[in-house]
Design a protein around this motif. Sequence first.
Motif, PDB file in Angstrom:
ATOM      1  N   ASP A 266      16.916  23.898  -3.137  1.00  0.00           N
ATOM      2  CA  ASP A 266      17.946  24.482  -2.323  1.00  0.00           C
ATOM      3  C   ASP A 266      16.735  24.319  -1.279  1.00  0.00           C
ATOM      4  N   LEU A 267      17.309  24.202   0.053  1.00  0.00           N
ATOM      5  CA  LEU A 267      17.054  25.084   1.024  1.00  0.00           C
ATOM      6  C   LEU A 267      18.033  25.987   1.919  1.00  0.00           C
ATOM      7  N   ALA A 268      17.072  27.071   2.583  1.00  0.00           N
ATOM      8  CA  ALA A 268      18.096  28.185   3.413  1.00  0.00           C
ATOM      9  C   ALA A 268      18.627  27.411   4.116  1.00  0.00           C
ATOM     10  N   ASP A 269      19.286  26.093   4.383  1.00  0.00           N
ATOM     11  CA  ASP A 269      20.119  25.242   5.031  1.00  0.00           C
ATOM     12  C   ASP A 269      21.235  25.125   4.628  1.00  0.00           C
ATOM     13  N   GLY A 270      21.762  24.898   3.505  1.00  0.00           N
ATOM     14  CA  GLY A 270      22.190  24.240   2.706  1.00  0.00           C
ATOM     15  C   GLY A 270      21.969  23.333   2.104  1.00  0.00           C
ATOM     16  N   THR A 271      21.254  22.760   2.756  1.00  0.00           N
ATOM     17  CA  THR A 271      20.845  21.457   2.313  1.00  0.00           C
ATOM     18  C   THR A 271      19.671  21.257   0.738  1.00  0.00           C
ATOM     19  N   ALA A 272      20.244  19.983   0.031  1.00  0.00           N
ATOM     20  CA  ALA A 272      19.209  20.018  -0.880  1.00  0.00           C
ATOM     21  C   ALA A 272      18.111  18.856  -0.906  1.00  0.00           C
ATOM     22  N   GLU A 273      17.277  18.773  -1.286  1.00  0.00           N
ATOM     23  CA  GLU A 273      16.092  17.781  -1.658  1.00  0.00           C
ATOM     24  C   GLU A 273      15.588  17.397  -3.386  1.00  0.00           C
ATOM     25  N   THR A 274      15.738  16.040  -3.550  1.00  0.00           N
ATOM     26  CA  THR A 274      15.198  15.824  -4.667  1.00  0.00           C
ATOM     27  C   THR A 274      14.794  15.245  -5.195  1.00  0.00           C
ATOM     28  N   GLY A 275      14.358  15.330  -6.038  1.00  0.00           N
ATOM     29  CA  GLY A 275      12.577  14.117  -6.656  1.00  0.00           C
ATOM     30  C   GLY A 275      12.640  13.317  -7.709  1.00  0.00           C
ATOM     31  N   ASP A 276      11.053  13.343  -8.216  1.00  0.00           N
ATOM     32  CA  ASP A 276      11.274  13.173  -9.715  1.00  0.00           C
ATOM     33  C   ASP A 276      10.350  14.827 -10.819  1.00  0.00           C
TER      34      ASP A 276
END
Length: 438
Positions: A266-276
């Motif tokens: 989860d990122l500070a700008d409200g978005t998120a990154e997902t990976g393996d």
Amino acid sequence: MTTGTRQESAAVGVDAVTSAPRGAAAAVTGGGAAVMPGGVAADSRSAMAAPPVAALTGRGGLTTRPGAAATSTGNRPPTTPTRRTGLRVLIIGAGITGLLTAIRCVLAGHRVVLLERGPVPHPGATSFDQHRALRALVVGDRVATRRAADLHRRWRELDALLCDHLPGAGLYRRVGVLQALPPGRIPAAVATATAAGVPLRIVHPGAYPLVGFPRGSGAVLEPHAGTLLADRVLHAAARWLRHHPDAELRPGREAVAVDAGRARVDLADGTAETGDVVLVAAGPWTGALVDRPVVLHRQTMVYLRPPAALAHAWAATPTAGGIGADGRAWLLPSVAGTLLKVSTDAVRREVTTLAGPDDDAGWAARVLAAGVVSDVDGYGVVRVKHCHYATAADGGTGFVRVGPAAWARPASGPDGFRTAPLAADAVVAELAARPAIP
């Protein structure tokens, strides 16, 4: 300042460095014999033999230059990219651990997304500095000494990889490393170096008049050790990744939470990154993202500009440790355009936060009073910097698994920069055990 030392600035940080002659390398006979007690000469051939030299291809892959030896087996990075595994690896932090781990992942066939709260590289990162020492000798511990000697090879490999097509831009300068020791410990130092295959010379402290040694001490010199130009390493690693199709650098993306089970950030700008897989390499800030108990340390370093009349002499002076009046201080010489950096373990303290004001002048005065440099009053103080690092109760400094799909390096210790290649190699070896994703 409480001393007579001329002060130019007390700003936190360091200046950019420029290319300059290799300096102390000229004062060390590389490949010469190491003098042992009794006049016995030890063969300088050792684990420091020249490594394979890898070169970037135009598409970001790797080739091995003609005539270069093949890499050894184990966790050593491959000289050609392996097949793409399908793993999308999220790495948090663009300090030395994050950058080298990203390179190692790419070479192993993974796709990498590197998240960094600031620019890449980040001048505020703990690993962003002018130079760091690279030494091998751990007196009385031949296993640790042999492992550290292997780091020389690894850094030379990285130097060749990152500086390809950039003549004269070497990131590792073999200026030698001095270690002051009580005379009674010198035989143990020689025995350790001999058992580990590390060249070592017994030297007289009087040969290094600019350095402050403990009264009555002796000294040994590792001629094949030296200095890593730290900030240049970070810039070179970032440049290499920017040109590789399997790496994405995402500056200005601050991670605020990690889901270690689902490989989500989860990122500070409200978005998120997902990976393996998620690899947390945020240095002493890692504790804010993973629940691992560590102790935070702060150490003050002072950057000096030597008098003009001594500039040439300092360029021929090795890195030194175990120095100062109490034997707890160290210095890195002004090599390749860097400033002279000095500090002492006497100003290392435990802290509970990485933020907050500190008494720059007071801590710097203690460093300057430690007897690290002879006649220090004639030197200009250019910078005062507080460096942070974390330690774990078990002394571990590598990546640890913090969930089904996440690893972190919560504690790197005071030698985190030097040992970053080992940490990167080990965690990527663990990733190799994961099944490939079609």
